[in-house]
Design a protein around this motif. Sequence first.
Motif, short mmCIF file in Angstrom:
data_model
loop_
_atom_site.label_atom_id
_atom_site.label_comp_id
_atom_site.label_asym_id
_atom_site.label_seq_id
_atom_site.Cartn_x
_atom_site.Cartn_y
_atom_site.Cartn_z
N ASN A 47 0.94 -1.21 -0.16
CA ASN A 47 0.18 0.04 -0.07
C ASN A 47 0.87 1.39 0.02
O ASN A 47 0.44 2.53 0.33
N GLY A 48 2.14 1.26 -0.39
CA GLY A 48 3.01 2.42 -0.59
C GLY A 48 3.92 2.47 0.69
O GLY A 48 3.50 1.80 1.65
N PHE A 49 4.80 3.27 0.49
CA PHE A 49 6.08 3.47 1.58
C PHE A 49 5.53 4.11 2.92
O PHE A 49 6.05 3.53 3.97
N PRO A 50 4.63 5.13 2.90
CA PRO A 50 4.28 5.48 4.12
C PRO A 50 3.37 4.91 4.85
O PRO A 50 3.63 4.74 6.21
N HIS A 51 2.43 3.95 4.39
CA HIS A 51 1.91 2.96 5.13
C HIS A 51 2.44 1.99 5.72
O HIS A 51 2.39 1.34 6.80
N LEU A 52 3.72 1.41 4.83
CA LEU A 52 4.50 0.36 5.54
C LEU A 52 5.27 0.82 6.57
O LEU A 52 5.54 0.33 7.63
N VAL A 53 5.64 2.05 6.38
CA VAL A 53 6.35 2.88 7.65
C VAL A 53 5.56 2.96 8.86
O VAL A 53 5.91 2.62 10.05
N ARG A 54 4.21 3.29 8.79
CA ARG A 54 3.29 3.36 9.76
C ARG A 54 3.24 1.80 10.31
O ARG A 54 3.02 1.65 11.68
N ASP A 140 -1.39 11.91 -6.77
CA ASP A 140 -1.70 12.39 -5.31
C ASP A 140 -2.46 11.19 -4.78
O ASP A 140 -2.68 11.13 -3.72
N VAL A 141 -2.80 10.11 -5.45
CA VAL A 141 -3.49 9.05 -5.05
C VAL A 141 -2.57 7.60 -5.45
O VAL A 141 -1.78 7.78 -6.44
N LYS A 142 -2.78 6.51 -4.80
CA LYS A 142 -1.96 5.39 -5.00
C LYS A 142 -3.01 4.24 -5.25
O LYS A 142 -4.20 4.35 -5.03
N LYS A 143 -2.37 3.23 -5.98
CA LYS A 143 -3.32 1.82 -6.00
C LYS A 143 -3.92 1.52 -4.60
O LYS A 143 -3.13 1.89 -3.83
N PRO A 144 -5.18 1.26 -4.43
CA PRO A 144 -5.94 0.62 -5.62
C PRO A 144 -6.70 1.49 -6.37
O PRO A 144 -7.83 1.23 -7.12
N HIS A 145 -6.68 2.84 -6.12
CA HIS A 145 -7.40 4.05 -6.75
C HIS A 145 -6.80 3.63 -8.14
O HIS A 145 -5.52 3.34 -8.56
N PRO A 146 -7.77 3.70 -9.30
CA PRO A 146 -7.54 3.50 -10.66
C PRO A 146 -6.76 4.58 -11.27
O PRO A 146 -6.01 4.09 -12.44
N ALA A 147 -6.55 5.77 -10.50
CA ALA A 147 -5.84 6.81 -11.51
C ALA A 147 -4.25 6.25 -11.76
O ALA A 147 -4.15 6.62 -13.05
N PRO A 148 -3.54 5.97 -11.14
CA PRO A 148 -1.88 5.35 -11.55
C PRO A 148 -2.19 4.48 -12.77
O PRO A 148 -1.24 4.65 -13.71
N LEU A 149 -3.11 3.46 -12.67
CA LEU A 149 -2.83 2.43 -13.87
C LEU A 149 -3.42 3.40 -14.97
O LEU A 149 -2.93 2.99 -15.99
N ALA A 172 -7.68 -5.13 -7.04
CA ALA A 172 -8.57 -4.00 -7.08
C ALA A 172 -8.40 -2.87 -7.71
O ALA A 172 -9.44 -2.05 -8.37
N THR A 173 -7.38 -2.62 -8.21
CA THR A 173 -6.81 -1.64 -9.38
C THR A 173 -7.25 -1.94 -10.46
O THR A 173 -7.90 -1.05 -11.13
N ALA A 174 -7.11 -3.03 -10.75
CA ALA A 174 -7.56 -3.61 -12.28
C ALA A 174 -9.07 -3.44 -12.18
O ALA A 174 -9.36 -2.91 -13.43
N GLU A 175 -9.65 -4.08 -11.38
CA GLU A 175 -11.04 -4.11 -11.28
C GLU A 175 -11.72 -2.48 -11.55
O GLU A 175 -12.79 -2.19 -12.28
N ALA A 176 -11.15 -1.54 -10.70
CA ALA A 176 -11.46 -0.37 -10.68
C ALA A 176 -11.41 0.50 -12.17
O ALA A 176 -11.98 1.45 -12.51
N ALA A 177 -10.15 0.03 -12.75
CA ALA A 177 -9.88 0.73 -13.91
C ALA A 177 -10.47 0.24 -15.07
O ALA A 177 -10.43 0.29 -16.23
N LYS A 178 -11.12 -1.12 -14.96
CA LYS A 178 -11.88 -1.89 -15.81
C LYS A 178 -10.76 -2.52 -17.14
O LYS A 178 -10.84 -2.43 -18.15
N VAL A 179 -9.47 -3.05 -16.05
CA VAL A 179 -8.60 -3.48 -17.23
C VAL A 179 -8.36 -4.80 -16.61
O VAL A 179 -8.53 -5.35 -15.67
N PRO A 180 -8.19 -6.08 -17.67
CA PRO A 180 -8.11 -7.25 -17.31
C PRO A 180 -6.97 -7.56 -16.53
O PRO A 180 -5.71 -7.04 -16.83
#
Length: 219
Positions: A47-54, A140-149, A172-180
């Motif tokens: 879930n990204g570096f900041p989350h891992l640090v937490r 400004d957002v990370k996966k699973p938000h579809p925006a990065p993909l 979850a990212t693929a599903e949100a972005a509608k990508v196989p």
Amino acid sequence: MSKAVIFDLDGTLIDSAPDIRAAANSTLAALGLAPLSLVEITSFIGNGFPHLVRLVMAARGIPTQKEDIIQARMFEHYMAHPATFSRPYPGVLECLHTLHSRGYRLGLCTNKPYAPAIEILEALKLSPIFDVVIGGDTLDVKKPHPAPLLAAIRELETEALLFVGDSEVDAATAEAAKVPFALFTEGYRKTAVHELRHSVRFDRFGELADIVAQRDTAD
């Protein structure tokens, strides 16, 4: 028109947990705290570096108000040695070169910050293969938000045939972005394979080039 295959990084193309563990444990050692096991660190990835640090801080009872300091120290340790122990999974290099030689455009979409992602790609001689790299701090957002993909797909300027990943976040990212979604079953996932929505799954990278070709032909 050439199509694209986009990949996650940690737990998909490379086993990066040992270097992440080294950075975390160097940070903890400076505070006089016990190290974390490889299993613990691996469970924190995704879930990204900041989350891992937490999660590292919570595991050792470090007060939350020290998050900025701990994150900076751990990032410094990690940037100093981002690819000392990290290695591509067996068959990754051959698979990527095969896909590239067949004319597919290749992208990377990771929650790892952009700078260490590039450092790792260069250290492992993977950077020339990718046409675009989207890091965890690119938007400004990370996966699973579809925006990065979706950003990776826009930059590749072609249709995304597959997003290849190993985790719940990737599914979850693929599903949100509608990508196989192609699920690599030997990565860092914490959920049973059958509980993750995917179009195809594989456990060896020697299989993936043929999977891509079959799906491309079917389309």
